[in-house]
Design an enzyme around this catalytic site. Structure first.
Site, PDB file in Angstrom:
ATOM      1  N   GLU A  48      14.053 -36.270 -16.510  1.00 34.23           N
ATOM      2  CA  GLU A  48      13.590 -36.776 -17.953  1.00 34.23           C
ATOM      3  C   GLU A  48      13.715 -35.718 -19.075  1.00 34.23           C
ATOM      4  O   GLU A  48      13.203 -34.852 -19.180  1.00 34.23           O
ATOM      5  CB  GLU A  48      12.006 -37.141 -18.008  1.00 34.23           C
ATOM      6  CG  GLU A  48      11.341 -38.040 -19.121  1.00 34.23           C
ATOM      7  CD  GLU A  48       9.924 -38.276 -18.999  1.00 34.23           C
ATOM      8  OE1 GLU A  48       9.418 -38.431 -17.821  1.00 34.23           O
ATOM      9  OE2 GLU A  48       9.339 -38.637 -19.941  1.00 34.23           O
ATOM     10  N   LYS A  63       0.110 -38.757 -16.321  1.00 37.81           N
ATOM     11  CA  LYS A  63       1.459 -38.674 -16.043  1.00 37.81           C
ATOM     12  C   LYS A  63       2.233 -37.711 -16.774  1.00 37.81           C
ATOM     13  O   LYS A  63       3.360 -37.037 -16.425  1.00 37.81           O
ATOM     14  CB  LYS A  63       2.028 -40.273 -16.146  1.00 37.81           C
ATOM     15  CG  LYS A  63       3.617 -40.156 -15.588  1.00 37.81           C
ATOM     16  CD  LYS A  63       4.549 -39.948 -16.832  1.00 37.81           C
ATOM     17  CE  LYS A  63       5.984 -40.162 -16.216  1.00 37.81           C
ATOM     18  NZ  LYS A  63       6.923 -39.534 -17.166  1.00 37.81           N
ATOM     19  N   ASP A  96       5.389 -28.992  -2.273  1.00 37.85           N
ATOM     20  CA  ASP A  96       5.557 -30.330  -1.945  1.00 37.85           C
ATOM     21  C   ASP A  96       4.783 -31.143  -2.939  1.00 37.85           C
ATOM     22  O   ASP A  96       3.653 -31.300  -3.317  1.00 37.85           O
ATOM     23  CB  ASP A  96       4.669 -30.279  -0.602  1.00 37.85           C
ATOM     24  CG  ASP A  96       4.541 -31.912  -0.146  1.00 37.85           C
ATOM     25  OD1 ASP A  96       4.752 -32.854  -0.932  1.00 37.85           O
ATOM     26  OD2 ASP A  96       4.085 -32.043   1.025  1.00 37.85           O
ATOM     27  N   HIS A  99      11.469 -38.427 -28.376  1.00 32.70           N
ATOM     28  CA  HIS A  99      11.779 -39.024 -26.999  1.00 32.70           C
ATOM     29  C   HIS A  99      13.218 -39.476 -27.094  1.00 32.70           C
ATOM     30  O   HIS A  99      14.170 -39.232 -26.459  1.00 32.70           O
ATOM     31  CB  HIS A  99      11.213 -40.365 -26.555  1.00 32.70           C
ATOM     32  CG  HIS A  99      10.347 -40.108 -25.287  1.00 32.70           C
ATOM     33  ND1 HIS A  99       9.339 -39.328 -25.064  1.00 32.70           N
ATOM     34  CD2 HIS A  99      10.602 -40.706 -24.016  1.00 32.70           C
ATOM     35  CE1 HIS A  99       8.873 -39.161 -24.031  1.00 32.70           C
ATOM     36  NE2 HIS A  99       9.623 -39.973 -23.103  1.00 32.70           N
TER      37      HIS A  99
HETATM   38  C1  MEV Z   1       6.114 -39.541 -20.697  1.00 29.99           C
HETATM   39  O1  MEV Z   1       6.957 -39.279 -19.735  1.00 29.99           O
HETATM   40  C2  MEV Z   1       4.934 -39.047 -20.691  1.00 29.99           C
HETATM   41  C3  MEV Z   1       3.917 -39.700 -22.036  1.00 29.99           C
HETATM   42  O2  MEV Z   1       3.642 -41.056 -21.995  1.00 29.99           O
HETATM   43  C4  MEV Z   1       2.600 -39.065 -21.694  1.00 29.99           C
HETATM   44  C5  MEV Z   1       1.413 -39.718 -22.559  1.00 29.99           C
HETATM   45  O3  MEV Z   1       1.394 -40.654 -23.138  1.00 29.99           O
HETATM   46  O4  MEV Z   1       0.770 -38.508 -22.987  1.00 29.99           O
HETATM   47  C6  MEV Z   1       4.321 -39.349 -23.368  1.00 29.99           C
END
Ligand code: MEV
Length: 437
Positions: free
Chosen positions: A85, A279, A295, A392
């Site tokens: 990413e 995430k 792992d 992003h």
């Molecule tokens: C993207 O990989 C991760 C985010 O969605 C985490 C979040 O929303 O806190 C930007």
């Protein structure tokens, strides 16, 4: 034509590829060349990778990047990260710089206990089973002595063996719940070998024990480690006065801190947000787990179970403002190793470990938690200020340019142009069209 095949694993690598290309790619030579182009030119190195798994046909690259300038417990680190990413490493590097001048990250390992269980069925009287179990505890240790010898010498081993009655949840179901210290190894093979020996001991001893012989035999269902390790726990945190925070566009420092705390609170109470929030944490955690040959599936499963420990899936991190101090912290379970497994085999894992100064497992837990916290900080900081897409899409620009086959001079011009213009797929397409005209 049927795509079923018998004896695939016994074929040579060349034969496997021929079969794949003929069966699925209409004999297309380019499809074969794609696989071959990712083989390593060093035959020995390629063989090493071939032998990690069964049916290897090629290597699947992911970028290994580094995030410098981390100060963790007053020590400097450059953290290796394996991730596809585009914005993750940039966010880590930004967060390390941010907190590097505000005292750095602080971490504490709260425990290193690993867990394994022998699951079995028993239909007799529970009191008899418990008294039998207590009478053979020494035998469990004795029978597993050859497995535990080296681990004991390294300061680890079996910490406790407990018989658990689970019959309320499932008829006749019991467990031997075992806690281990596996020192610097993740310990999966060690734990599973011990458990399988305990299962054998249990069955053998039950067959002749005065209270149990002649009863329905114990039926072992399975013996396996648990990836839920809530006592193999690490905490990472950053803190500073509100006044020491960076000024953010359109917000006072206190407004920023309060908005940040609110964002974490939303992730605490709202599962949809909590999953995305976590995430973002896993972006950092997994990247270091992968770079260090650990792992990531085990880590993921354990961490998400931990996030649900109250009965609802919640944020793994917490943020508070106490008087004038802002504190942001993360607590996660992490069963990782710095010896054994891929750590001694994969040259890039060895390289990553060296970059980190060949840490002990406890230190690696700390570094991974910091990477998770740094990512979470970066994501929340963007989310509550400019929004996530600005950063992003900037990072995604090169992917779009590559997808559109831009040449090096077009890339350079585009990077310059999009410094001040919002990035989108169509905007980049238009930009390239104009530059071709
Ligand atoms: C993207 O990989 C991760 C985010 O969605 C985490 C979040 O929303 O806190 C930007």
């Amino acid at each position: 034509m049927s795509k079923n095949i018998v004896g695939f694993s016994r074929k040579t690598k060349e034969e496997k590829i021929e079969w794949l290309i003929t069966t699925y790619f209409g004999g297309n030579k380019d499809a074969k060349q794609t696989l071959v182009s990712y083989w390593n030119s060093d035959d020995k190195l390629q063989q090493l990778h071939d032998e990690f798994i069964e049916n290897t046909v090629s290597n699947f690259y992911l970028p290994l990047g580094v995030a410098p300038n981390f100060i963790i417990n007053q020590k400097e680190y450059t953290i290796p990260m394996v991730i596809e990413e585009s914005s993750v490493i940039a966010a880590a590097a930004k967060a390390s710089k941010y907190w590097g001048i505000r005292g750095g990250f602080r971490t504490t390992v709260l425990g290193q206990e690993k867990i394994g269980q022998v699951h079995f069925m028993y239909t007799g009287a529970p009191e008899k089973l418990f008294s039998f179990f207590n009478s053979i505890e020494a035998q469990f240790h004795q029978d597993s002595a050859s497995i535990t010898k080296n681990m004991n010498a390294r300061g680890g081993g079996i910490s406790s063996l407990t018989l658990v009655d689970k019959t309320i949840e499932l008829n006749n179901f019991y467990q031997i719940h075992v806690c281990f210290n596996t020192v610097d190894s993740m310990g999966a093979n060690f734990i599973n070998s011990c458990l399988e020996q305990f299962a054998k001991t249990l069955v053998r001893e039950a067959a002749t024990h005065v209270d149990l012989k002649g009863e329905e035999p114990i039926e072992i269902v399975m013996s396996i480690l648990s990836n839920y390790v809530p006592n193999c726990l690490v905490r990472a945190e950053v803190r500073c006065t509100i006044d020491a925070l960076e000024p953010e566009e359109g917000l006072t420092k206190r407004e920023f801190a309060e908005k940040f705390v609110r964002a974490v609170e939303i992730a605490r109470i709202e599962p949809h947000r909590a999953v995305t929030h976590n995430k973002g944490i896993m972006n950092g955690v997994d990247a270091v787990v992968l770079a260090t040959g650990n792992d990531f599936r085990a880590v993921e499963a354990g961490i998400h179970a931990y996030a649900s420990r109250t009965g609802q899936y919640r944020s793994l991190s917490t943020a508070t403002i106490t008087e004038d101090e802002f504190c942001f912290a993360l607590e996660i379970p992490l069963a990782v190793g710095t010896v054994g497994g891929l750590t001694n085999l994969h040259p890039l894992v060895k390289w990553s470990m060296q970059l980190l100064g060949n840490p002990k497992a406890s230190e690696l837990m700390e570094l991974i938690a910091v990477a998770g916290l740094a990512q979470n900080f970066g994501a929340l900081r963007s989310l509550v200020t400019s929004g996530i897409q600005k950063g992003h899409m900037k990072m995604h620009l090169l992917n779009i340019l590559n997808q559109l086959n831009a040449d090096p001079s077009q890339k350079e011009a585009a990077v310059d142009h999009f410094k001040t213009t919002p990035v989108s797929f169509s905007a980049v397409t238009e930009f390239l069209k104009a530059s071709n005209a």
